[in-house]
Enzyme design. Structure first.
Site, PDB file in Angstrom:
ATOM      1  N   GLU A  57      11.302  -3.610   1.383  1.00 22.89           N
ATOM      2  CA  GLU A  57      12.776  -3.845   1.680  1.00 22.89           C
ATOM      3  C   GLU A  57      12.806  -4.024   3.200  1.00 22.89           C
ATOM      4  O   GLU A  57      13.719  -4.466   3.649  1.00 22.89           O
ATOM      5  CB  GLU A  57      13.629  -2.452   1.363  1.00 22.89           C
ATOM      6  CG  GLU A  57      13.573  -1.863  -0.186  1.00 22.89           C
ATOM      7  CD  GLU A  57      12.309  -1.188  -0.543  1.00 22.89           C
ATOM      8  OE1 GLU A  57      10.902  -1.390  -0.162  1.00 22.89           O
ATOM      9  OE2 GLU A  57      12.578  -0.021  -1.104  1.00 22.89           O
ATOM     10  N   ASN A  59       5.793  -5.654   0.142  1.00 19.97           N
ATOM     11  CA  ASN A  59       5.270  -4.615   0.810  1.00 19.97           C
ATOM     12  C   ASN A  59       3.958  -4.946   1.340  1.00 19.97           C
ATOM     13  O   ASN A  59       3.216  -5.840   0.932  1.00 19.97           O
ATOM     14  CB  ASN A  59       5.055  -3.244   0.278  1.00 19.97           C
ATOM     15  CG  ASN A  59       4.262  -3.461  -1.163  1.00 19.97           C
ATOM     16  OD1 ASN A  59       4.188  -4.492  -2.025  1.00 19.97           O
ATOM     17  ND2 ASN A  59       3.569  -2.274  -1.606  1.00 19.97           N
ATOM     18  N   CYS A  67       7.017  -1.206   3.977  1.00 18.76           N
ATOM     19  CA  CYS A  67       7.737  -1.458   2.648  1.00 18.76           C
ATOM     20  C   CYS A  67       8.558  -2.771   2.466  1.00 18.76           C
ATOM     21  O   CYS A  67       8.661  -3.586   3.445  1.00 18.76           O
ATOM     22  CB  CYS A  67       8.818  -0.418   2.287  1.00 18.76           C
ATOM     23  SG  CYS A  67       8.273   1.283   2.196  1.00 18.76           S
ATOM     24  N   GLU A 102       0.570  -3.431   3.153  1.00 20.45           N
ATOM     25  CA  GLU A 102      -0.229  -2.230   3.322  1.00 20.45           C
ATOM     26  C   GLU A 102      -1.275  -2.349   4.398  1.00 20.45           C
ATOM     27  O   GLU A 102      -1.600  -3.522   4.994  1.00 20.45           O
ATOM     28  CB  GLU A 102      -0.812  -1.907   2.253  1.00 20.45           C
ATOM     29  CG  GLU A 102       0.019  -1.596   1.112  1.00 20.45           C
ATOM     30  CD  GLU A 102      -0.363  -0.583  -0.180  1.00 20.45           C
ATOM     31  OE1 GLU A 102      -1.646  -0.698  -0.527  1.00 20.45           O
ATOM     32  OE2 GLU A 102       0.434  -0.232  -0.862  1.00 20.45           O
TER      33      GLU A 102
HETATM   34  N1  THU Z   1       6.805   1.111  -1.151  1.00 22.32           N
HETATM   35  C1  THU Z   1       7.890   0.037  -1.036  1.00 22.32           C
HETATM   36  O1  THU Z   1       7.467  -1.348  -0.562  1.00 22.32           O
HETATM   37  N2  THU Z   1       9.251   0.479  -1.217  1.00 22.32           N
HETATM   38  C2  THU Z   1       9.811   1.771  -1.457  1.00 22.32           C
HETATM   39  O2  THU Z   1      10.947   1.809  -1.374  1.00 22.32           O
HETATM   40  C3  THU Z   1       8.759   2.458  -1.866  1.00 22.32           C
HETATM   41  C4  THU Z   1       7.142   2.269  -1.656  1.00 22.32           C
HETATM   42  C5  THU Z   1       5.531   0.563  -1.063  1.00 22.32           C
HETATM   43  C6  THU Z   1       4.785   1.350  -0.215  1.00 22.32           C
HETATM   44  C7  THU Z   1       3.472   1.341  -0.500  1.00 22.32           C
HETATM   45  O3  THU Z   1       2.793  -0.256  -0.084  1.00 22.32           O
HETATM   46  C8  THU Z   1       3.415   1.372  -1.927  1.00 22.32           C
HETATM   47  O4  THU Z   1       4.721   1.126  -2.374  1.00 22.32           O
HETATM   48  C9  THU Z   1       3.139   2.758  -2.576  1.00 22.32           C
HETATM   49  O5  THU Z   1       3.835   3.638  -1.719  1.00 22.32           O
END
Ligand code: THU
Length: 147
Positions: free
Chosen positions: A57, A44, A55, A46
């Site tokens: 995935e 991920n 995210c 941000e």
């Molecule tokens: N996040 C993911 O990378 N994949 C998911 O399926 C759920 C959430 C990340 C997004 C964000 O950076 C952190 O988790 C908290 O929501």
């Protein structure tokens, strides 16, 4: 498939170390294998403008398409989190996974009591996969996702 599951979870754990998650502190890693055996990993990323966060995935899948082209399909995808706590793919990621899946595609993630394996169709029942696009002249075209 158990060998693949173990390998992908291991790779996802390595990928999560690259996570840029200073706001949530929730590092996510993902790894996938394509139908023809290529491996991609991601994490991920941000942003201070929170909604721009991407995210693990989706970043991994976009790498797959960028490198292999539009016909690439996911055979299996795993995700992991830094604290190894349960985390299932978010709704947006489920829709993106579906776009590049086959009926056989599997997703591995940590549930409340250990890792679980899901067929993509069970992760997103009633998914948005088709619509009728109506042109200005009233003509109608069926648009379908790649699956
Ligand atoms: N996040 C993911 O990378 N994949 C998911 O399926 C759920 C959430 C990340 C997004 C964000 O950076 C952190 O988790 C908290 O929501």
């Amino acid at each position: 498939m158990e060998d693949i599951q173990t390998k992908l979870i291991d790779l996802a754990k390595k990928a999560q170390e690259k996570s840029y998650s200073p706001y949530s502190k929730f590092a996510v890693g993902a790894a996938l294998i394509t139908q023809d055996g290529s491996i991609f990993t991601g994490c991920n990323v941000e942003n201070i403008s929170y909604g721009l966060t991407s995210c693990g995935e989706r970043n991994t899948i976009f790498k797959m398409i960028s490198e292999k082209g539009p016909n690439a399909k996911i055979k299996a995808l795993a995700l992991s989190t830094k604290a190894d706590i349960p985390c299932s793919p978010c709704g947006a990621c489920r829709q993106v996974i579906l776009e590049f899946s086959t009926p056989e595609t599997l997703v591995f993630f940590k549930g409340k009591s250990g890792y679980v394996s899901y067929a993509v169709k069970d992760l997103l029942p009633g998914a948005f996969t088709e619509f009728e696009a109506v042109g200005h002249d009233g003509s109608s075209t069926t648009i379908q996702s790649g699956i």
